[in-house]
Design an enzyme around this catalytic site. Structure first.
Site, PDB file in Angstrom:
ATOM      1  N   PHE A  78      -5.983   6.978  -4.165  1.00 36.65           N
ATOM      2  CA  PHE A  78      -5.637   8.151  -3.449  1.00 36.65           C
ATOM      3  C   PHE A  78      -4.257   8.575  -3.226  1.00 36.65           C
ATOM      4  CE2 PHE A  78      -4.579  10.354   0.722  1.00 36.65           C
ATOM      5  CZ  PHE A  78      -5.393  11.252   0.998  1.00 36.65           C
ATOM      6  N   LEU A  93      -1.131  10.723  -2.363  1.00 36.89           N
ATOM      7  CA  LEU A  93      -0.667  12.032  -1.632  1.00 36.89           C
ATOM      8  C   LEU A  93       0.649  11.829  -1.201  1.00 36.89           C
ATOM      9  CD1 LEU A  93      -2.386  13.233   1.833  1.00 36.89           C
ATOM     10  CD2 LEU A  93      -0.113  12.738   1.747  1.00 36.89           C
ATOM     11  N   THR A  94       1.157  10.545  -0.626  1.00 37.99           N
ATOM     12  CA  THR A  94       2.672  10.427  -0.184  1.00 37.99           C
ATOM     13  C   THR A  94       3.750  10.697  -1.496  1.00 37.99           C
ATOM     14  OG1 THR A  94       1.829   8.823   1.248  1.00 37.99           O
ATOM     15  CG2 THR A  94       4.235   8.834   0.761  1.00 37.99           C
ATOM     16  N   GLU A  95       5.005  11.445  -1.222  1.00 37.53           N
ATOM     17  CA  GLU A  95       5.754  11.415  -1.978  1.00 37.53           C
ATOM     18  C   GLU A  95       7.065  11.164  -1.296  1.00 37.53           C
ATOM     19  OE1 GLU A  95       5.741  15.366  -3.673  1.00 37.53           O
ATOM     20  OE2 GLU A  95       3.642  15.252  -4.258  1.00 37.53           O
ATOM     21  N   ILE A 139       1.658   4.273  -3.913  1.00 37.73           N
ATOM     22  CA  ILE A 139       0.127   4.340  -4.038  1.00 37.73           C
ATOM     23  C   ILE A 139      -0.680   3.149  -4.258  1.00 37.73           C
ATOM     24  CG2 ILE A 139      -1.808   5.623  -5.222  1.00 37.73           C
ATOM     25  CD1 ILE A 139       0.403   7.479  -3.702  1.00 37.73           C
ATOM     26  N   ARG A 187      -3.672 -29.370  18.723  1.00 37.22           N
ATOM     27  CA  ARG A 187      -2.091 -29.847  18.744  1.00 37.22           C
ATOM     28  C   ARG A 187      -1.970 -30.425  20.102  1.00 37.22           C
ATOM     29  NH1 ARG A 187       2.660 -30.856  16.305  1.00 37.22           N
ATOM     30  NH2 ARG A 187       4.213 -30.161  17.321  1.00 37.22           N
ATOM     31  N   GLU A 230      -1.529   4.982   5.915  1.00 33.97           N
ATOM     32  CA  GLU A 230      -2.693   6.147   6.187  1.00 33.97           C
ATOM     33  C   GLU A 230      -2.059   6.920   7.610  1.00 33.97           C
ATOM     34  OE1 GLU A 230      -6.612   4.076   4.223  1.00 33.97           O
ATOM     35  OE2 GLU A 230      -6.602   6.074   5.545  1.00 33.97           O
ATOM     36  N   GLY A 231      -0.835   7.089   7.605  1.00 36.12           N
ATOM     37  CA  GLY A 231      -0.310   7.716   8.836  1.00 36.12           C
ATOM     38  C   GLY A 231       0.062   6.921   9.977  1.00 36.12           C
ATOM     39  N   GLU A 278       2.618   6.491  14.961  1.00 36.61           N
ATOM     40  CA  GLU A 278       3.347   7.739  15.785  1.00 36.61           C
ATOM     41  C   GLU A 278       2.627   8.922  15.487  1.00 36.61           C
ATOM     42  OE1 GLU A 278       4.714   5.175  14.179  1.00 36.61           O
ATOM     43  OE2 GLU A 278       5.943   4.043  15.925  1.00 36.61           O
TER      44      GLU A 278
END
Lengths: 263, 389, 396
Positions: B122, B124-126, B156, B267, B363-364, B367
């Protein structure tokens, strides 16, 4: 091509543990698994199916719950499964097992190739494959790591021996027992898994096989277990502790006294 | 806990768990260290029919939905979210086609994706468009029967490894986000190349590269849907894919919790297993509460989202935020419980902690997810006449 | 069919239930119940100190002609024109059995163009008679040719006991012999004896070596067993008298359904491993591939071979041909040094037949110490180099 694969459900010996106090088998948490070598046989069959058009039938002789093992291999992509189950089969030695399996294969008919694991990890006998082949009067090869069809009637196999490898040519139908080098067993696929869940698995007993209760199971066996016992414990165990120099010295002396060649 | 899964859903879980246990766990440290793309595991997943879980049967898939896909992702993620991300990203790449593609496009691409024969990705991001999608600069200009693509896509997932790319580009610069459109670009298309493989803090088994379009010429039928719906397609795609990110988080949390409990039971310090100390017990308790809560929210939301509800965006954002934050916390706590051992690469928890961070970013960012939830709340309450005071 | 409980002897102590590998025994208030899960393995029978459990008898009453069978046979294997060590070992064991039974010990030698020397050697190791079949079809081993000739000899001579080595040859064709003459066969025996009734007692490991089972073949003949190499002791008696008898077989015996195309002797460790007197084996404790150099150095020094656990092989530190254990090779050297391996049962199965097992592990609780005859609790990275220095020092 019709391939029959013989599998066996065995206790998972990997997880079997010896109770240090009673020196008996601890079976807690020991599950039944498909004999690992039989999974290689299933894989070998699936590889042939991948390369050509083959139908694979997997058979097992065992109690009703051995059906689980058959569903497991169905989920890996074999076409059909058959359970040989009858109270009369209990206590079978390799001969009686072979009598039962070979009767089933004969009844299935039109079998071109029979695949087995080299041995089962619970008994480690490696006898059932060759005995089935003998009863069916077909040639066989053991400890095979590679297989390829030569022509419609012949198979070329590479087998592992103690000294190296041998290449044999066998006429088919034939029986092959395989070792792990044939390839790592594939995992199930979702579609096969769903199909396996619903698949009808026929169960054949002595009636279906046309066998007499005296020919199978304990009654039909030639060998008999007369005694089962824990392996003798090592009573002479030496534990070497102390400084590094002391340990090295002690082990060296220990091996020297035991007359180990080369030390 | 019994989540009342169907027989099929349980089978998916079982199968994915088996793959995680037998195929991923033994190699995860090596994949991480050598930043190796897990092609062998991708093939196992393909052969297991898992790549097509969410794809309709008419396109060669298994006909499941978000929940089915999430169940598989969760199990894979218990072993390694680097591998699971590579798997999930193929779904992210395929959703734009599944949602808005033409019948021909679906017939052509989805069966290959479902069979795992080709991976999807996918784009999208630049560099200047991350959280702010409206900043994208990649353009697609109509040239007769073709489009010419120019621009770069950054970071990507599956870049260079995938063969099918859903790429967002501006077809009408004047319209801003309303002028964006999705295109299918195939590896090997003229003018399409890749940048170097990125070095990452975590999920190092996954491949991240730049997509470079220099007069990349593709046939006009590669346009997904029509011009101008790219932005909407992206948002709808995220509604489908974000639960998958949440599933990565749930799986990672469970994996870290398992290791922490097992370690704490073994432990010994001050003559006792450390799990008998309250400080450890409380930490483990909080980890377990958060893990189960994130799973419960994910399963409930995924079921709900499979009914195509109007509030999908809000719920997708909620599950993504919650389980991502939880995974980060649980992994950090797991490292703390293992102490010095946890910090060493001999144990898998330091990797989990490095891996977890991405869940709050990709994926976003979390925030942005909170922004989405806030905006959705604003919209939702504006429609309610009743007063709560 | 299932194990039988004698209610009069049973004290409902429950020990049998604990040892049943199949969970077939439930302990009630006043009696124990054996369910259909029972596979007649016999674990419970020997555990019961009150003798309350027994297995049903094998069927098919004694065949009429058992008494017609007489003599102990050893199948004599050869490689490259010389007798295989295991055959001498079997003659050693077979001699004792024959003497106990008061019968002849025969060696059966199948091949083509084998020298006289082989027969003399077999006699020198205790054979009273060597039956020799010389035929071009026997020049190379195949299951069918070897089995069918041996079956022919059995029909002609009727031995009561037949032993063969549990080698890749013995384990491959002997089952065909047993099935063809319709008799029982016990694989991979580690102990042989004659019972009071004159039956061959065949003892072998079962359940991955966790238990030993003694097996008899009461109603059919010959009683057949394959025997694990390096377990029995060869005894050379140069003065032992014996004769050699050449037996003709008709060409019609050979079915020719199998053809040997190629025999490729292996150069690598796999073959060396089963032959070696000393094996130095490493496990996950070695940490990385490079550390196997340590073991190689030691193995070279003592002219041994290097083995490995499944763990080390799975890590990719060493080739699978070195793997010892259930899915690898079964070995029984004079000395087996287990270095930095925990002793998982699937590994132990493959090496517990070794005469001396030395375990080197820093974890005193490691299960490998349970099977070791000598345990060294030490860091292998300190101990092995020091031990190598010591051997070199002593040699100077």
């Amino acid at each position: 091509m019709h391939i029959v694969v013989c599998i066996k459900q065995v206790p998972d010996t990997k997880n079997v543990r010896i109770d240090p106090d009673t020196h008996t088998l601890v079976r807690q948490g020991v599950e039944s698994i498909i004999n690992p070598f039989d999974l290689f046989a299933v894989e070998a069959a699936l590889q042939i199916k991948d390369a050509s058009s083959a139908t694979i039938t997997v058979i097992t002789m065992g109690p009703p719950q051995a059906e689980e093992a058959l569903r497991e291999v169905l989920s890996r992509g074999v076409d059909a499964a058959l359970l040989l189950s009858d109270r009369a089969f209990a206590g079978a030695d390799t001969w009686a097992t072979s009598v039962t399996l070979s009767a089933a294969i004969r009844k299935l008919g039109n079998v071109d190739l029979i695949l087995c694991g080299k041995q089962a990890v619970d008994g480690d006998t490696a006898q059932v494959g060759p005995e089935v082949a003998t009863l069916l009067d077909i040639p066989y090869a053991t400890f095979v790591k590679k297989m390829e069809p030569l022509d419609a009637q012949h198979l070329k196999v590479t087998r592992q021996t103690d000294e190296g490898t041998e290449v044999w040519k066998l006429s088919t139908p034939a029986l092959i027992t395989v070792i792990k080098e044939v390839g790592e067993p594939r995992l199930p696929s979702l579609r096969h898994k769903m199909r396996a869940k619903k698949a009808a698995i026929p169960v054949w007993g002595i009636a279906e096989l046309g066998l007499d209760a005296n020919d199978v199971g304990l009654c039909g066996s030639f060998t008999q277990v007369v005694r089962v016992f824990s392996p003798p414990r090592r009573t002479d165990r030496v534990i070497i502790e102390g400084s590094l120099e002391e340990q090295v010295e002690q082990l060296y002396r220990y091996l020297k006294e035991a007359k180990v060649p080369g030390i | 806990m019994n989540y009342f899964l169907t027989e099929e859903q349980q089978m998916i879980q079982e199968l994915a768990a088996q793959i995680a246990r037998e195929k991923i766990k033994p190699v995860r440290a090596q994949l991480d260290e050598q930043e190796e793309f897990p092609w062998e595991i991708m093939q196992v997943l393909a052969q297991a029919d898992l790549f097509g879980l969410y794809i309709p049967e008419e396109y060669g898939g298994m006909g499941g939905g978000i929940l089915e896909n999430c169940l598989a992702i969760e199990q894979l993620a218990q072993a390694c979210i680097g591998v699971a991300t590579s798997f999930a990203a193929s779904g992210l790449g395929a959703y734009p086609i599944l949602l808005y593609g033409s019948e021909e496009q679906k017939q052509r691409y989805l069966p290959e994706v479902a069979a795992g024969k080709r991976l999807a990705a996918f784009g999208l991001t630049e560099s200047s468009a991350g959280s702010d999608v409206s900043g994208i600069k990649t353009t697609a200009v109509r040239d007769g029967d073709h489009y010419l693509l120019n621009g770069n896509k950054q970071w990507i997932t599956n870049g260079g490894e995938a063969e099918i790319y859903s790429v967002l580009a501006l077809t009408d610069r004047s319209k801003g986000p309303r002028g964006a459109s999705f295109f299918i670009v195939e590896k090997g298309d003229p003018g399409f190349s890749f940048g170097r493989k990125e070095k990452k803090l975590g999920i190092r088994a996954s491949a991240t590269r730049e997509l470079i379009f220099q007069d990349c010429r593709i046939p006009k039928d590669r346009l997904i849907g029509r011009e101008g719906i790219g932005f909407i397609n992206a948002m709808k795609t995220f509604d489908k894919s974000r639960p998958g990110i949440a599933a990565l988080g749930v799986g990672l949390s469970q994996g870290a919790l398992d290791l922490a409990v097992e370690y704490a039971r073994q432990r010994e310090q001050f003559g006792k297993p450390i799990i008998t100390f309250q400080a450890i017990q409380h930490k483990l308790a909080n980890m377990a509460i958060k893990t189960e809560a994130s799973r419960a929210l994910l399963y409930a939301a995924a079921r709900h989202m499979d009914t195509e509800p109007p509030d999908a965006s809000k719920l997708a954002a909620m599950v993504k935020v919650f389980s991502g934050d939880v995974a980060m916390e649980v992994a950090t706590d797991a490292v703390q419980i293992l102490g010095g051992y946890g910090y060493m690469q001999d144990y898998p928890v330091e990797k989990m902690m490095r891996d977890a961070k991405i869940l709050q970013i990709y994926e976003g960012t979390n925030e942005i997810q909170r922004n989405i939830i806030g905006q959705e709340l604003n919209k939702e309450y504006s429609r309610i006449k009743e007063t709560f005071f | 069919m299932k194990a039988l409980v004698d209610g009069k002897k049973c004290t409902v102590c429950g020990v049998c239930s604990d040892v049943c590998p199949f969970g077939a025994i439930t302990v009630g208030e006043t009696s124990v119940e054996i369910s259909d899960e029972c596979t007649l393995c016999g674990m419970c029978v020997d555990t019961c100190e009150f003798g309350a459990i027994s297995l049903p008898e094998v069927g098919a009453g004694p065949a009429a002609d058992l008494a017609d069978y007489n003599g102990v046979w050893v199948f004599a294997e050869w490689r490259d024109g010389t007798v295989h060590k295991v055959s001498y070992e079997l003659l050693g064991a077979g001699r004792q059995l024959a003497d106990k039974r008061g019968v002849e010990l025969a060696a059966v030698l199948l091949g083509h163009g084998l020298g006289e020397a082989l027969s003399s050697e077999l006699i020198a190791y205790g054979a009273d008679v060597v039956y020799l079949v010389d035929h071009p079809q026997l020049a190379r081993f195949t299951n069918e040719a070897y089995a069918d000739v041996l079956v022919d000899l059995i029909h002609k001579k009727r031995p009561e006991i037949l032993l063969a080595g549990a080698t890749s040859i013995g384990r491959s064709f002997i089952p065909r012999v047993a099935a063809s003459v319709r008799t029982g066969l016990t694989a991979d025996c580690t102990e042989l004896d004659i019972s009071e009734e004159g039956l061959l007692l065949q003892t072998r490991p079962a359940f991955g070596g966790n238990v030993m089972a003694t097996i008899v073949c009461p109603n059919s003949r010959p009683q057949m067993a394959t025997v694990r190499p390096k377990v029995m002791r060869p005894v050379r008696q140069p003065e032992h008298p014996g004769r050699s008898e050449v037996i003709e077989v008709s060409d019609g015996i050979f079915q020719n359904r199998v053809e040997v195309l190629e025999v490729i002797p292996e150069q690598d460790q796999t073959a060396k491993l089963t032959e070696a007197d000393i094996i130095v084996s490493g496990g996950r404790g070695l940490g990385k591939a490079e550390n196997f150099v340590l073991l190689e150095e030691l193995a070279q020094l003592v002219k041994g071979a290097v083995g490995a656990s499944r763990g080390a092989v799975e890590e990719g530190w060493i080739a699978p041909s070195h793997q010892v254990g259930q899915t690898g090779r079964t070995v029984a050297p004079t000395l087996y040094m287990a270095v930095g391996l925990s002793g998982a049962i699937q590994h132990v199965v493959g090496m517990q037949g070794s005469k001396i097992i030395v375990a080197v592990n820093k974890d005193r609780e490691a299960p490998v110490f349970d099977v070791a005859s000598c345990g060294v609790v030490a860091d292998l990275f300190e101990f092995i180099p020091a031990f190598i220095r010591k051997i070199k020092q002593e040699r100077e």
